[in-house]
Write a protein that holds these residues in place. Sequence first.
Motif, PDB file in Angstrom:
ATOM      1  N   UNK A  51       7.841  -0.436   8.038  1.00 19.14           N
ATOM      2  CA  UNK A  51       6.520   0.123   8.273  1.00 19.14           C
ATOM      3  C   UNK A  51       6.729   1.370   9.113  1.00 19.14           C
ATOM      4  N   UNK A  52       6.228   2.497   8.623  1.00 23.82           N
ATOM      5  CA  UNK A  52       6.433   3.787   9.270  1.00 23.82           C
ATOM      6  C   UNK A  52       5.180   4.220  10.015  1.00 23.82           C
ATOM      7  N   UNK A  53       5.341   5.225  10.873  1.00 25.90           N
ATOM      8  CA  UNK A  53       4.180   5.791  11.559  1.00 25.90           C
ATOM      9  C   UNK A  53       3.199   6.314  10.528  1.00 25.90           C
ATOM     10  N   UNK A  54       1.928   6.299  10.881  1.00 22.47           N
ATOM     11  CA  UNK A  54       0.909   6.811   9.982  1.00 22.47           C
ATOM     12  C   UNK A  54       0.522   5.828   8.897  1.00 22.47           C
ATOM     13  N   UNK A  55       0.735   4.535   9.159  1.00 24.18           N
ATOM     14  CA  UNK A  55       0.331   3.500   8.207  1.00 24.18           C
ATOM     15  C   UNK A  55       0.982   3.665   6.842  1.00 24.18           C
ATOM     16  N   UNK A  56       2.292   3.800   6.841  1.00 21.56           N
ATOM     17  CA  UNK A  56       3.052   3.926   5.607  1.00 21.56           C
ATOM     18  C   UNK A  56       4.039   2.777   5.496  1.00 21.56           C
ATOM     19  N   UNK A  57       4.347   2.393   4.266  1.00 24.68           N
ATOM     20  CA  UNK A  57       5.341   1.364   3.999  1.00 24.68           C
ATOM     21  C   UNK A  57       6.414   1.994   3.118  1.00 24.68           C
ATOM     22  N   UNK A  58       7.674   1.816   3.513  1.00 27.95           N
ATOM     23  CA  UNK A  58       8.806   2.334   2.740  1.00 27.95           C
ATOM     24  C   UNK A  58       9.647   1.154   2.282  1.00 27.95           C
ATOM     25  N   UNK A  59       9.980   1.152   0.994  1.00 26.86           N
ATOM     26  CA  UNK A  59      10.895   0.173   0.419  1.00 26.86           C
ATOM     27  C   UNK A  59      12.037   0.971  -0.190  1.00 26.86           C
ATOM     28  N   UNK A  60      13.270   0.576   0.158  1.00 24.57           N
ATOM     29  CA  UNK A  60      14.404   1.336  -0.368  1.00 24.57           C
ATOM     30  C   UNK A  60      15.558   0.411  -0.738  1.00 24.57           C
ATOM     31  N   UNK A  61      16.329   0.899  -1.687  1.00 26.35           N
ATOM     32  CA  UNK A  61      17.588   0.276  -2.082  1.00 26.35           C
ATOM     33  C   UNK A  61      18.634   1.375  -1.908  1.00 26.35           C
ATOM     34  N   UNK A  62      19.887   1.091  -2.161  1.00 28.77           N
ATOM     35  CA  UNK A  62      20.874   2.167  -2.069  1.00 28.77           C
ATOM     36  C   UNK A  62      20.640   3.270  -3.101  1.00 28.77           C
TER      37      UNK A  62
END
Length: 171
Positions: free
Chosen positions: A46-57
Amino acid sequence: MRRTIHEILICGMTLWLFGFAQANLAEQRGSPNLQVPGMGSLQMETLEGNRVRVSSPYWRLEFDLRSGGVLDTIAFPRGSGKNLLLEPMRTSVGPWFDCLAPKAEIQSSQEGGILRLEFSGQLAGAGRKPGPVQYLNSWVLTPLTVRVDHRLRFLEDVLLSSVEIGSFSVR
């Protein structure tokens, strides 16, 4: 034409993110790695500014909770790393849009190598005023695939002239 629709389930809008390693083949030195990619794990932040990041390589997706939880970033770090979306993925029914939803609820769970995300709220129109349509976007993510199912629930009868489900533009 007047239509009464209580619930629409759009199943099968599946984004296959297989072949993303192909963009990197030109940069590889020596013999190509022929192993199947995807043995890495998924990370959710969960990032600043109400963001969600999902990552793989191999890829990165970002969702904006201030705009209904819509997907607004698709990037491949082993490629250019730039966002491929020209505009966020959005759903609309007549004058109401998920990207205008004043509030999005999020639920997440992870089991094994599978991450499940659900963004829900109420489609909204001008001034972010909620309309008579609720939405639930269910994401199932693995290092190799990304799938989203869109569910709409009509709280009352509406006269429709247009419907867009998961509409987006890429570079």
